[in-house]
Write an enzyme that holds these catalytic residues in place. Sequence first.
Site, PDB file in Angstrom:
ATOM      1  N   HIS A 213       0.806  -1.232   0.000  1.00  0.00           N
ATOM      2  CA  HIS A 213       0.000   0.000   0.000  1.00  0.00           C
ATOM      3  C   HIS A 213       0.834   1.275   0.000  1.00  0.00           C
ATOM      4  O   HIS A 213       0.293   2.367  -0.013  1.00  0.00           O
ATOM      5  CB  HIS A 213      -0.960   0.014   1.199  1.00  0.00           C
ATOM      6  CG  HIS A 213      -0.257   0.258   2.516  1.00  0.00           C
ATOM      7  ND1 HIS A 213       0.450  -0.717   3.168  1.00  0.00           N
ATOM      8  CD2 HIS A 213      -0.150   1.367   3.286  1.00  0.00           C
ATOM      9  CE1 HIS A 213       0.965  -0.220   4.282  1.00  0.00           C
ATOM     10  NE2 HIS A 213       0.625   1.043   4.371  1.00  0.00           N
TER      11      HIS A 213
HETATM   12  C1  UD1 Z   1      -1.629   5.253   6.423  1.00  0.00           C
HETATM   13  C2  UD1 Z   1      -0.250   5.697   6.886  1.00  0.00           C
HETATM   14  C3  UD1 Z   1       0.747   4.581   6.647  1.00  0.00           C
HETATM   15  C4  UD1 Z   1       0.282   3.305   7.299  1.00  0.00           C
HETATM   16  C5  UD1 Z   1      -1.117   2.981   6.835  1.00  0.00           C
HETATM   17  C6  UD1 Z   1      -1.649   1.760   7.540  1.00  0.00           C
HETATM   18  C7  UD1 Z   1       0.295   8.086   6.633  1.00  0.00           C
HETATM   19  C8  UD1 Z   1       1.075   9.056   5.843  1.00  0.00           C
HETATM   20  N1  UD1 Z   1       0.232   6.859   6.121  1.00  0.00           N
HETATM   21  O1  UD1 Z   1      -1.550   5.011   5.027  1.00  0.00           O
HETATM   22  O2  UD1 Z   1       1.997   4.934   7.224  1.00  0.00           O
HETATM   23  O3  UD1 Z   1       1.161   2.244   6.954  1.00  0.00           O
HETATM   24  O4  UD1 Z   1      -1.989   4.077   7.122  1.00  0.00           O
HETATM   25  O5  UD1 Z   1      -2.793   1.237   6.904  1.00  0.00           O
HETATM   26  O6  UD1 Z   1      -0.221   8.436   7.679  1.00  0.00           O
HETATM   27  N2  UD1 Z   1      -9.011   4.890   2.821  1.00  0.00           N
HETATM   28  C9  UD1 Z   1     -10.212   4.232   2.871  1.00  0.00           C
HETATM   29  N3  UD1 Z   1     -10.744   3.981   4.100  1.00  0.00           N
HETATM   30  C10 UD1 Z   1     -10.152   4.368   5.260  1.00  0.00           C
HETATM   31  C11 UD1 Z   1      -8.936   5.054   5.182  1.00  0.00           C
HETATM   32  C12 UD1 Z   1      -8.369   5.307   3.970  1.00  0.00           C
HETATM   33  O7  UD1 Z   1     -10.777   3.861   1.863  1.00  0.00           O
HETATM   34  O8  UD1 Z   1     -10.700   4.082   6.335  1.00  0.00           O
HETATM   35  C13 UD1 Z   1      -8.390   5.132   1.488  1.00  0.00           C
HETATM   36  C14 UD1 Z   1      -8.714   6.478   0.921  1.00  0.00           C
HETATM   37  O9  UD1 Z   1      -8.781   6.344  -0.449  1.00  0.00           O
HETATM   38  C15 UD1 Z   1      -7.493   7.292   1.292  1.00  0.00           C
HETATM   39  C16 UD1 Z   1      -6.393   6.267   1.169  1.00  0.00           C
HETATM   40  O10 UD1 Z   1      -6.989   5.042   1.627  1.00  0.00           O
HETATM   41  O11 UD1 Z   1      -7.315   8.381   0.463  1.00  0.00           O
HETATM   42  C17 UD1 Z   1      -5.174   6.571   1.957  1.00  0.00           C
HETATM   43  O12 UD1 Z   1      -5.465   6.703   3.353  1.00  0.00           O
HETATM   44  P1  UD1 Z   1      -4.448   7.474   4.321  1.00  0.00           P
HETATM   45  O13 UD1 Z   1      -4.939   7.406   5.716  1.00  0.00           O
HETATM   46  O14 UD1 Z   1      -4.149   8.821   3.774  1.00  0.00           O
HETATM   47  O15 UD1 Z   1      -3.102   6.673   4.168  1.00  0.00           O
HETATM   48  P2  UD1 Z   1      -2.842   5.095   4.123  1.00  0.00           P
HETATM   49  O16 UD1 Z   1      -2.405   4.724   2.751  1.00  0.00           O
HETATM   50  O17 UD1 Z   1      -3.961   4.340   4.766  1.00  0.00           O
END
Ligand code: UD1
Length: 373
Positions: A213
Site C-alpha cells: 500500500h
Molecule cells: C496510512 C499511513 C501509513 C500506514 C497505513 C496503515 C500516513 C502518511 N500513512 O496510510 O503509514 O502504513 O496508514 O494502513 O499516515 N481509505 C479508505 N478507508 C479508510 C482510510 C483510507 O478507503 O478508512 C483510502 C482512501 O482512499 C485514502 C487512502 O486510503 O485516500 C489513503 O489513506 P491514508 O490514511 O491517507 O493513508 P494510508 O495509505 O492508509
Amino acid sequence: MSSPDQRSRSLLHVVGTRPNFVKAAPVIEALAGVEGLAQSLVHTGQHYDDVLSGSFFDELGLPDPDVNLGVGSGSHAVQTAEVMVRVEQVFEDVAPDRVFVYGDVNSTAAAALTAVKLHLPVAHVEAGLRSGDRSMPEEINRLVTDRIADVHFTTERDANENLAREGVDPAGIHFVGNVMIDALDRLRPAADSAAVRRRFALGEDRYIAVTLHRPRNVDDPDRLSSLLEALGHVQVAHDVRVVFPMHPRTAERVERFGLEEPAGAFTVIDPLGYLDFVGLMDGAAAVVTDSGGIQEETTVLGVPCLTVRPDTERPVTVREGTNRLFDGEPAGLADAVAERVSAGRDASRPELWDGRAAERIAGVVRDDLVGGR
Ligand code: UD1
C-alpha cells in the site's frame, strides 16, 4: 475512559490508523493498572472504514474513543492540518498531563506538534526508527515527532542510536521492547489460521500473503502493474497460491489505472481484521509486504518475509529475523519469493520482544508521572 479526580494525573492517547490501534491497545491496558492515572482516548478518524478501524477496536479490546475527530482522508497537508485544528480543542478541554502518540502516521506527527505548542509533554511509542528515506511520509513523521517529543519509548537498540545521533536527551529514551509484539502474543491464540484457510478456499495449498500500500509501490501505474504481473507469475511458476488482502488505497489505484486483469491471476480479498490477518500470516509459506509492522510480526511468527522496499527502519528484523528486502525490478519478484518460500520457518525474538513492553512503559509512567509528582 476514566475521569480524572483532583489527585490523579491524566494521560491522553491519540490514535488514527490501523497500526496505531494495535500499538495503543496493550499500552492502555497496562496503564489501567497504574494507580492515580486517568486515561482518555482520541481517534483522529484518519482510518474510518470498519475493516481498517472499528473491527480493530473490537478485537483488540480497545475502549471506545472518548472523541472521534472524524478527519478522514485528504492530501498530507489537509489531513495533518485537520488533525491539528480538531485535536487542539480537545487538548485544551481535557488538559492532560501527557499526550501519548504512536508510530509514524500523519495523525502521530500532527498530534505531537499540536501538543508541544500547548506545552503538553509528548511520549512517543516506537520512537527512533529511521529508514533514511525522506521520500516516505512516515520518515518525515518520525523525524518531526521525535524532535519534539519529551519521552521516547524504543523497540530496538538501533533506535536508541539514531536518537542519540540526533542529540535527543538520553534521560528521556527508554528501550522497552515492542508493544506490537505484546498484542501479537496476547491475541495469537485466538487467531485461527485453519479457519482463514477454509474461508478463502485454500485447501491444503501453500500460499503467500501479500500486502502492498506504500505510495512508492502503488501510486505509479507502471510500477503497480508490473508488481501485480509479477505476483501472478509467482502463482503460476512456483505452484504457490497468492492471497492479497488489498488496502483501500491500493484497490482505488487498481481501479483508477484499469488494472483489474492482472489482479485476476490471484486471490484478491478485502482487508482483514487483526485476528484474521494474524491467522493468514501464520499459515503462510511466506509474506510479501511493504508494511512496517508486518516485518516485525513475521519475525516473531517465524514466517519468511519479503519487504518490497529499498530500505527498512526496522533493521533488527533483517539482522535477526525472517525479513529480507527486495529492491530489484518487479520482474525479479517471483524468484525472490521462491527463495523466501524455500527458506522455511524460523521464529526469533529480538531483545525485549517478549510481550512485556507495555508493562515496562507503565513502569516508566508510574515512576515519572505519577510517582514523581
Ligand atoms: C496510512 C499511513 C501509513 C500506514 C497505513 C496503515 C500516513 C502518511 N500513512 O496510510 O503509514 O502504513 O496508514 O494502513 O499516515 N481509505 C479508505 N478507508 C479508510 C482510510 C483510507 O478507503 O478508512 C483510502 C482512501 O482512499 C485514502 C487512502 O486510503 O485516500 C489513503 O489513506 P491514508 O490514511 O491517507 O493513508 P494510508 O495509505 O492508509
